[in-house]
Structure formats: C-alpha cells, structure tokens
Motif scaffolding. Structure first.
Motif, PDB file in Angstrom:
ATOM      1  N   LYS A 145       0.860  -1.183   0.000  1.00 28.02           N
ATOM      2  CA  LYS A 145       0.000   0.000   0.000  1.00 28.02           C
ATOM      3  C   LYS A 145       0.895   1.231   0.000  1.00 28.02           C
ATOM      4  CE  LYS A 145      -3.769   2.051   2.756  1.00 28.02           C
ATOM      5  NZ  LYS A 145      -4.649   1.841   3.930  1.00 28.02           N
ATOM      6  N   PRO A 146       0.545   2.275  -0.767  1.00 27.34           N
ATOM      7  CA  PRO A 146       1.372   3.484  -0.753  1.00 27.34           C
ATOM      8  C   PRO A 146       1.530   4.047   0.657  1.00 27.34           C
ATOM      9  CG  PRO A 146      -0.186   3.552  -2.578  1.00 27.34           C
ATOM     10  CD  PRO A 146      -0.569   2.368  -1.738  1.00 27.34           C
ATOM     11  N   ASP A 147       2.744   4.483   0.956  1.00 25.12           N
ATOM     12  CA  ASP A 147       3.033   5.074   2.255  1.00 25.12           C
ATOM     13  C   ASP A 147       2.653   6.553   2.214  1.00 25.12           C
ATOM     14  OD1 ASP A 147       4.157   6.170   4.558  1.00 25.12           O
ATOM     15  OD2 ASP A 147       5.910   4.859   4.497  1.00 25.12           O
ATOM     16  N   PRO A 148       1.735   6.995   3.077  1.00 28.86           N
ATOM     17  CA  PRO A 148       1.316   8.406   3.033  1.00 28.86           C
ATOM     18  C   PRO A 148       2.444   9.377   3.358  1.00 28.86           C
ATOM     19  CG  PRO A 148       0.448   7.319   4.989  1.00 28.86           C
ATOM     20  CD  PRO A 148       1.011   6.235   4.111  1.00 28.86           C
ATOM     21  N   THR A 149       3.537   8.889   3.961  1.00 28.55           N
ATOM     22  CA  THR A 149       4.667   9.764   4.268  1.00 28.55           C
ATOM     23  C   THR A 149       5.711   9.766   3.157  1.00 28.55           C
ATOM     24  OG1 THR A 149       5.931   8.057   5.449  1.00 28.55           O
ATOM     25  CG2 THR A 149       4.322   9.310   6.717  1.00 28.55           C
ATOM     26  N   GLY A 150       5.466   8.988   2.070  1.00 30.63           N
ATOM     27  CA  GLY A 150       6.392   8.933   0.947  1.00 30.63           C
ATOM     28  C   GLY A 150       7.320   7.746   1.030  1.00 30.63           C
ATOM     29  N   GLY A 151       8.143   7.580   0.002  1.00 32.41           N
ATOM     30  CA  GLY A 151       9.071   6.453  -0.040  1.00 32.41           C
ATOM     31  C   GLY A 151       8.436   5.214  -0.643  1.00 32.41           C
ATOM     32  N   VAL A 152       9.044   4.067  -0.369  1.00 33.32           N
ATOM     33  CA  VAL A 152       8.545   2.818  -0.930  1.00 33.32           C
ATOM     34  C   VAL A 152       7.238   2.417  -0.246  1.00 33.32           C
ATOM     35  CG1 VAL A 152      10.874   2.053  -1.504  1.00 33.32           C
ATOM     36  CG2 VAL A 152       9.874   1.365   0.667  1.00 33.32           C
ATOM     37  N   ASN A 153       6.506   1.519  -0.885  1.00 34.07           N
ATOM     38  CA  ASN A 153       5.219   1.100  -0.352  1.00 34.07           C
ATOM     39  C   ASN A 153       5.355   0.399   1.001  1.00 34.07           C
ATOM     40  OD1 ASN A 153       3.929   2.064  -2.590  1.00 34.07           O
ATOM     41  ND2 ASN A 153       3.475   0.068  -3.484  1.00 34.07           N
ATOM     42  N   MET A 154       4.328   0.561   1.820  1.00 32.13           N
ATOM     43  CA  MET A 154       4.216  -0.212   3.044  1.00 32.13           C
ATOM     44  C   MET A 154       3.883  -1.655   2.664  1.00 32.13           C
ATOM     45  SD  MET A 154       1.986   2.471   5.369  1.00 32.13           S
ATOM     46  CE  MET A 154       0.547   2.327   4.288  1.00 32.13           C
ATOM     47  N   VAL A 155       4.256  -2.596   3.509  1.00 28.69           N
ATOM     48  CA  VAL A 155       4.028  -4.009   3.220  1.00 28.69           C
ATOM     49  C   VAL A 155       3.397  -4.681   4.441  1.00 28.69           C
ATOM     50  CG1 VAL A 155       5.112  -6.229   2.658  1.00 28.69           C
ATOM     51  CG2 VAL A 155       5.960  -4.124   1.616  1.00 28.69           C
ATOM     52  N   LYS A 156       2.445  -5.552   4.166  1.00 32.53           N
ATOM     53  CA  LYS A 156       1.804  -6.327   5.235  1.00 32.53           C
ATOM     54  C   LYS A 156       1.680  -7.771   4.788  1.00 32.53           C
ATOM     55  CE  LYS A 156      -2.653  -5.630   6.051  1.00 32.53           C
ATOM     56  NZ  LYS A 156      -3.900  -5.011   6.579  1.00 32.53           N
ATOM     57  N   PHE A 157       1.951  -8.710   5.671  1.00 34.70           N
ATOM     58  CA  PHE A 157       1.625 -10.095   5.347  1.00 34.70           C
ATOM     59  C   PHE A 157       1.059 -10.811   6.546  1.00 34.70           C
ATOM     60  CE2 PHE A 157       6.425 -10.412   5.628  1.00 34.70           C
ATOM     61  CZ  PHE A 157       6.506 -11.081   6.846  1.00 34.70           C
ATOM     62  N   SER A 158       0.333 -11.877   6.267  1.00 35.98           N
ATOM     63  CA  SER A 158      -0.377 -12.627   7.295  1.00 35.98           C
ATOM     64  C   SER A 158      -0.256 -14.111   6.993  1.00 35.98           C
ATOM     65  CB  SER A 158      -1.855 -12.204   7.306  1.00 35.98           C
ATOM     66  OG  SER A 158      -2.579 -12.944   8.264  1.00 35.98           O
ATOM     67  N   ALA A 159      -0.129 -14.913   8.060  1.00 32.24           N
ATOM     68  CA  ALA A 159       0.030 -16.354   7.870  1.00 32.24           C
ATOM     69  C   ALA A 159      -0.312 -17.096   9.150  1.00 32.24           C
ATOM     70  CB  ALA A 159       1.465 -16.683   7.458  1.00 32.24           C
ATOM     71  N   PRO A 160      -0.836 -18.322   9.016  1.00 31.34           N
ATOM     72  CA  PRO A 160      -1.049 -19.160  10.200  1.00 31.34           C
ATOM     73  C   PRO A 160       0.273 -19.754  10.665  1.00 31.34           C
ATOM     74  CG  PRO A 160      -1.688 -20.349   8.223  1.00 31.34           C
ATOM     75  CD  PRO A 160      -1.315 -18.965   7.781  1.00 31.34           C
ATOM     76  N   MET A 161       0.430 -19.877  11.971  1.00 31.56           N
ATOM     77  CA  MET A 161       1.646 -20.438  12.549  1.00 31.56           C
ATOM     78  C   MET A 161       1.283 -21.620  13.437  1.00 31.56           C
ATOM     79  SD  MET A 161       3.836 -18.309  11.264  1.00 31.56           S
ATOM     80  CE  MET A 161       5.345 -18.699  12.155  1.00 31.56           C
ATOM     81  N   ALA A 162       2.032 -22.721  13.295  1.00 30.18           N
ATOM     82  CA  ALA A 162       1.790 -23.926  14.096  1.00 30.18           C
ATOM     83  C   ALA A 162       2.586 -23.842  15.398  1.00 30.18           C
ATOM     84  CB  ALA A 162       2.172 -25.169  13.313  1.00 30.18           C
ATOM     85  N   ALA A 163       2.360 -22.754  16.125  1.00 31.57           N
ATOM     86  CA  ALA A 163       3.032 -22.531  17.406  1.00 31.57           C
ATOM     87  C   ALA A 163       2.201 -21.530  18.190  1.00 31.57           C
ATOM     88  CB  ALA A 163       4.445 -22.004  17.193  1.00 31.57           C
ATOM     89  N   SER A 164       2.344 -21.549  19.507  1.00 29.21           N
ATOM     90  CA  SER A 164       1.565 -20.653  20.351  1.00 29.21           C
ATOM     91  C   SER A 164       2.051 -19.217  20.223  1.00 29.21           C
ATOM     92  CB  SER A 164       1.666 -21.100  21.813  1.00 29.21           C
ATOM     93  OG  SER A 164       2.984 -20.885  22.298  1.00 29.21           O
ATOM     94  N   VAL A 165       1.222 -18.296  20.678  1.00 28.24           N
ATOM     95  CA  VAL A 165       1.598 -16.881  20.685  1.00 28.24           C
ATOM     96  C   VAL A 165       2.907 -16.677  21.435  1.00 28.24           C
ATOM     97  CG1 VAL A 165       0.985 -14.627  21.650  1.00 28.24           C
ATOM     98  CG2 VAL A 165      -0.725 -15.945  20.379  1.00 28.24           C
ATOM     99  N   ASP A 166       3.033 -17.280  22.612  1.00 26.38           N
ATOM    100  CA  ASP A 166       4.240 -17.095  23.423  1.00 26.38           C
ATOM    101  C   ASP A 166       5.477 -17.668  22.748  1.00 26.38           C
ATOM    102  OD1 ASP A 166       2.899 -15.741  25.402  1.00 26.38           O
ATOM    103  OD2 ASP A 166       2.608 -17.489  26.681  1.00 26.38           O
ATOM    104  N   ASP A 167       5.328 -18.828  22.098  1.00 25.85           N
ATOM    105  CA  ASP A 167       6.482 -19.434  21.424  1.00 25.85           C
ATOM    106  C   ASP A 167       6.981 -18.548  20.275  1.00 25.85           C
ATOM    107  OD1 ASP A 167       6.515 -21.580  23.137  1.00 25.85           O
ATOM    108  OD2 ASP A 167       5.481 -22.959  21.773  1.00 25.85           O
ATOM    109  N   VAL A 168       6.058 -18.023  19.491  1.00 26.44           N
ATOM    110  CA  VAL A 168       6.451 -17.154  18.376  1.00 26.44           C
ATOM    111  C   VAL A 168       7.048 -15.855  18.911  1.00 26.44           C
ATOM    112  CG1 VAL A 168       5.686 -15.911  16.320  1.00 26.44           C
ATOM    113  CG2 VAL A 168       4.683 -18.144  16.866  1.00 26.44           C
TER     114      VAL A 168
END
Length: 216
Positions: A53-76
């Motif tokens: 997504k374009p960065d409103p402050t300029g520069g290169v685009n912002m990046v986001k990714f999402s994925a399932p993890m086979a580990a607990s919140v605390d372990d990650v």
C-alpha cells in the motif's frame, strides 16, 4: 559521511515514548478491514498472504503479510524477541550480520546488516529499537529506527530507515496462532524499482524461515 537515521534515546522513558508512538501509529494498518492494499505475488507457501500500500509519508510502499503459525503466541513471541543475533539471522534471510547494541530494561537495540542488494549497490544496515507488549490474548513485537553512539554507520554501508515494523500475534488454538506483520521503511539512496520490488517479494521468506526455526 553516511547519515544516521532516527533519534538518539538516552533513557528507557525516551525509548518507550518513541516506540509507543510508532506502535499506536501503525495499528490502523493491522486491521483486516483497512482498505487500499494490493496483493503481492511471491514464491513461498500459498497460505502466506502479502499486500502493499502506498506510504502516506512517501518512499517505498508499506508491506503487510499474514500467515497461520503452528506454534503458540508465546512461542512465536519468544523467537521474534530473541537477543541471540545468530537466531535472528536464521529467520531474516536478507540479513548477513548484526549485533545487540543495547539492552534497556524491556527494550533491545540491534544493528543488523544486509548483503548488497545488487551490483554496484551498497549494503544496507539498520539500527532498530524493539519492544513487546501483551493485549489480552494478543501479543505484539514492534520496533523503529534509532541512532546510537555504539553503532556508527558502517563503512560503505547505507543506513536504511525502519519507520515502523510490527508483528501482531493472535491465538487460533492452544498451539497455533495467526501472525500479521506490518512494515514501513525507506532503504535510502536511489535504488532501481526492480531491486525494491524483488526485496519486497522476498519478505514472505521471513515466514518460511520463522516456521523452520519454530519447528526445531
């Protein structure tokens, strides 16, 4: 002389204020209903979703990714927050070296260096202060660029700016969670768009490598 990036924080309070501001500023982008994101194709597992997504402050685009993890919140969270630089290198495939610069209570500062992204292009390095927090069942690991007297700009390096990086971990089971990562950065210098795009697409490999670390 290559330029430093980010403020100098001399106390825990100064680090905390800076990191709290960056954390609050990126929360809108972590929401699933935040509009304006464009899918990015990559070569990693199909269950890793990635957008820019374009960065409103300029520069290169912002990046986001999402994925399932086979580990607990605390372990990650414990792996993301490790102070072991060698372990950090294992789940950041673009990084070549680094060191722990400072520990300030619950805040850690790293200087990390990448390999040169292309012929006749200087390697990038970043000095980033990180912290973590819990909010109910969710956890966050987040950071931003700082300048530090113990980490001057390396010879022949360009100091890149990490405006903010934030990992959000949401439990989906006793030993599983959903990871969402948001980054806004400026690699500095005049990089060809082909190199920037290739670097962005390779960021999905962070999930692959993180999964491998957690599996051992």
């Amino acid at each position: 002389m290559a330029a430093e990036v980010g403020p100098v924080c001399k106390t825990h309070e100064e680090y905390k204020k800076l990191l709290d501001e960056k954390f609050e500023g990126c929360q809108q982008y972590l929401k699933e209903d935040d509009a304006g994101w464009t899918p990015i194709s990559h070569k990693e597992a199909k269950d890793i979703q990635m957008w820019s997504k374009p960065d409103p402050t300029g520069g290169v685009n912002m990046v986001k990714f999402s994925a399932p993890m086979a580990a607990s919140v605390d372990d990650v969270l414990n792996v993301l927050g490790t102070k072991d630089v060698n372990l950090r290198l294992k789940f950041n495939p673009d990084l070549a070296s680094g060191e722990l610069v400072e520990e300030c209570e619950d805040i850690v500062v790293f200087c990390m260096r990448s390999s040169a992204p292309g012929f006749m292009i200087s390697p990038r390095e970043s000095v980033i202060a990180f912290s973590r927090r819990k909010d109910g069942e969710c956890a966050y690991f987040y950071g931003t660029s700082v300048s530090h007297p113990k980490a001057p700009v390396g010879k022949n390096c360009v100091r890149a700016e990490s405006k903010v990086v934030c990992f959000k971990l949401e439990p989906t089971g006793d030993h599983s969670c959903k990871l969402t990562r948001f980054t806004a950065m400026d690699p500095k210098g005049n990089l060809p768009s082909s190199i920037v795009n290739a670097f962005v697409a390779k960021q999905a490999a962070v999930i692959t490598k993180l999964r491998e670390v957690l599996a051992h």
